[in-house]
Design a protein around this motif. Sequence first.
Motif, PDB file in Angstrom:
ATOM      1  N   MET A 228      37.853  47.465  36.353  1.00 15.37           N
ATOM      2  CA  MET A 228      37.337  46.547  37.346  1.00 15.37           C
ATOM      3  C   MET A 228      37.331  45.123  36.805  1.00 15.37           C
ATOM      4  O   MET A 228      37.037  44.205  37.527  1.00 15.37           O
ATOM      5  CB  MET A 228      35.940  46.988  37.775  1.00 15.37           C
ATOM      6  CG  MET A 228      35.490  46.225  38.963  1.00 15.37           C
ATOM      7  SD  MET A 228      33.996  46.651  39.836  1.00 15.37           S
ATOM      8  CE  MET A 228      33.754  48.341  39.721  1.00 15.37           C
ATOM      9  N   TYR A 229      37.679  44.979  35.543  1.00 16.43           N
ATOM     10  CA  TYR A 229      37.687  43.666  34.904  1.00 16.43           C
ATOM     11  C   TYR A 229      38.654  42.701  35.575  1.00 16.43           C
ATOM     12  O   TYR A 229      38.492  41.491  35.478  1.00 16.43           O
ATOM     13  CB  TYR A 229      38.052  43.802  33.424  1.00 16.43           C
ATOM     14  CG  TYR A 229      39.445  44.357  33.214  1.00 16.43           C
ATOM     15  CD1 TYR A 229      40.530  43.511  33.164  1.00 16.43           C
ATOM     16  CD2 TYR A 229      39.650  45.728  33.107  1.00 16.43           C
ATOM     17  CE1 TYR A 229      41.814  44.015  33.011  1.00 16.43           C
ATOM     18  CE2 TYR A 229      40.923  46.235  32.951  1.00 16.43           C
ATOM     19  CZ  TYR A 229      42.000  45.374  32.898  1.00 16.43           C
ATOM     20  OH  TYR A 229      43.255  45.874  32.761  1.00 16.43           O
ATOM     21  N   ASP A 230      39.667  43.220  36.279  1.00 18.12           N
ATOM     22  CA  ASP A 230      40.653  42.352  36.901  1.00 18.12           C
ATOM     23  C   ASP A 230      40.301  41.966  38.335  1.00 18.12           C
ATOM     24  O   ASP A 230      41.061  41.271  38.990  1.00 18.12           O
ATOM     25  CB  ASP A 230      42.042  42.992  36.854  1.00 18.12           C
ATOM     26  CG  ASP A 230      42.107  44.302  37.620  1.00 18.12           C
ATOM     27  OD1 ASP A 230      41.065  44.949  37.800  1.00 18.12           O
ATOM     28  OD2 ASP A 230      43.225  44.678  38.018  1.00 18.12           O
ATOM     29  N   LEU A 231      39.136  42.384  38.826  1.00 14.03           N
ATOM     30  CA  LEU A 231      38.702  42.023  40.169  1.00 14.03           C
ATOM     31  C   LEU A 231      37.902  40.729  40.139  1.00 14.03           C
ATOM     32  O   LEU A 231      37.228  40.432  39.162  1.00 14.03           O
ATOM     33  CB  LEU A 231      37.815  43.121  40.765  1.00 14.03           C
ATOM     34  CG  LEU A 231      38.419  44.504  40.932  1.00 14.03           C
ATOM     35  CD1 LEU A 231      37.395  45.439  41.556  1.00 14.03           C
ATOM     36  CD2 LEU A 231      39.685  44.456  41.760  1.00 14.03           C
ATOM     37  N   THR A 232      37.955  40.002  41.230  1.00 10.05           N
ATOM     38  CA  THR A 232      37.080  38.837  41.374  1.00 10.05           C
ATOM     39  C   THR A 232      35.671  39.335  41.678  1.00 10.05           C
ATOM     40  O   THR A 232      35.475  40.497  42.052  1.00 10.05           O
ATOM     41  CB  THR A 232      37.557  37.930  42.523  1.00 10.05           C
ATOM     42  OG1 THR A 232      37.396  38.630  43.768  1.00 10.05           O
ATOM     43  CG2 THR A 232      39.000  37.481  42.338  1.00 10.05           C
ATOM     44  N   GLY A 233      34.700  38.472  41.555  1.00  2.00           N
ATOM     45  CA  GLY A 233      33.332  38.831  41.911  1.00  2.00           C
ATOM     46  C   GLY A 233      33.230  39.244  43.369  1.00  2.00           C
ATOM     47  O   GLY A 233      32.518  40.191  43.713  1.00  2.00           O
ATOM     48  N   PHE A 234      33.954  38.549  44.235  1.00  2.03           N
ATOM     49  CA  PHE A 234      33.942  38.891  45.656  1.00  2.03           C
ATOM     50  C   PHE A 234      34.513  40.284  45.877  1.00  2.03           C
ATOM     51  O   PHE A 234      33.962  41.070  46.652  1.00  2.03           O
ATOM     52  CB  PHE A 234      34.740  37.848  46.450  1.00  2.03           C
ATOM     53  CG  PHE A 234      34.711  38.070  47.930  1.00  2.03           C
ATOM     54  CD1 PHE A 234      33.565  37.826  48.664  1.00  2.03           C
ATOM     55  CD2 PHE A 234      35.846  38.515  48.606  1.00  2.03           C
ATOM     56  CE1 PHE A 234      33.523  38.031  50.043  1.00  2.03           C
ATOM     57  CE2 PHE A 234      35.825  38.727  49.975  1.00  2.03           C
ATOM     58  CZ  PHE A 234      34.665  38.479  50.701  1.00  2.03           C
ATOM     59  N   GLN A 235      35.583  40.620  45.184  1.00  5.43           N
ATOM     60  CA  GLN A 235      36.165  41.953  45.320  1.00  5.43           C
ATOM     61  C   GLN A 235      35.218  43.034  44.804  1.00  5.43           C
ATOM     62  O   GLN A 235      35.105  44.101  45.403  1.00  5.43           O
ATOM     63  CB  GLN A 235      37.516  42.020  44.604  1.00  5.43           C
ATOM     64  CG  GLN A 235      38.582  41.200  45.296  1.00  5.43           C
ATOM     65  CD  GLN A 235      39.816  40.987  44.457  1.00  5.43           C
ATOM     66  OE1 GLN A 235      39.807  41.155  43.236  1.00  5.43           O
ATOM     67  NE2 GLN A 235      40.906  40.601  45.113  1.00  5.43           N
ATOM     68  N   ARG A 236      34.509  42.753  43.722  1.00  2.38           N
ATOM     69  CA  ARG A 236      33.513  43.721  43.228  1.00  2.38           C
ATOM     70  C   ARG A 236      32.414  43.913  44.262  1.00  2.38           C
ATOM     71  O   ARG A 236      31.959  45.038  44.499  1.00  2.38           O
ATOM     72  CB  ARG A 236      32.934  43.262  41.899  1.00  2.38           C
ATOM     73  CG  ARG A 236      33.847  43.485  40.723  1.00  2.38           C
ATOM     74  CD  ARG A 236      33.148  43.301  39.393  1.00  2.38           C
ATOM     75  NE  ARG A 236      32.526  42.008  39.231  1.00  2.38           N
ATOM     76  CZ  ARG A 236      33.119  40.948  38.667  1.00  2.38           C
ATOM     77  NH1 ARG A 236      34.346  41.046  38.206  1.00  2.38           N
ATOM     78  NH2 ARG A 236      32.475  39.817  38.540  1.00  2.38           N
TER      79      ARG A 236
END
Length: 93
Positions: free
Chosen positions: A1-9
């Motif tokens: 999940m490290y490659d997701l933006t905060g919005f995507q998380r």
Amino acid sequence: MYDLTGFQRDLLTVTAGLDEPHGLAIKDELENYYEKEIHHGRLYPNLDTLADKGLIEKGEADRRTNVYSVTRRGEREIEARREWEDKYVDDLL
């Protein structure tokens, strides 16, 4: 999940917490959290990114409404993220 933006998380988290969420329900939850409007041009491309990464599945409720569900991989990613966060903030709670 490290490659997701905060919005995507946040999208992934909200999707996991709703029963058969559709785009507008997810949008409403995030607007309440962010206290500002979330535009469709931001919401749907990010949901598509999560689907492309195999974290959510997109299905059709009807011809106009998509429903989203978190995949098993998405659940594992959420669990791993929570464990990682707990290492740093567990003493605060």
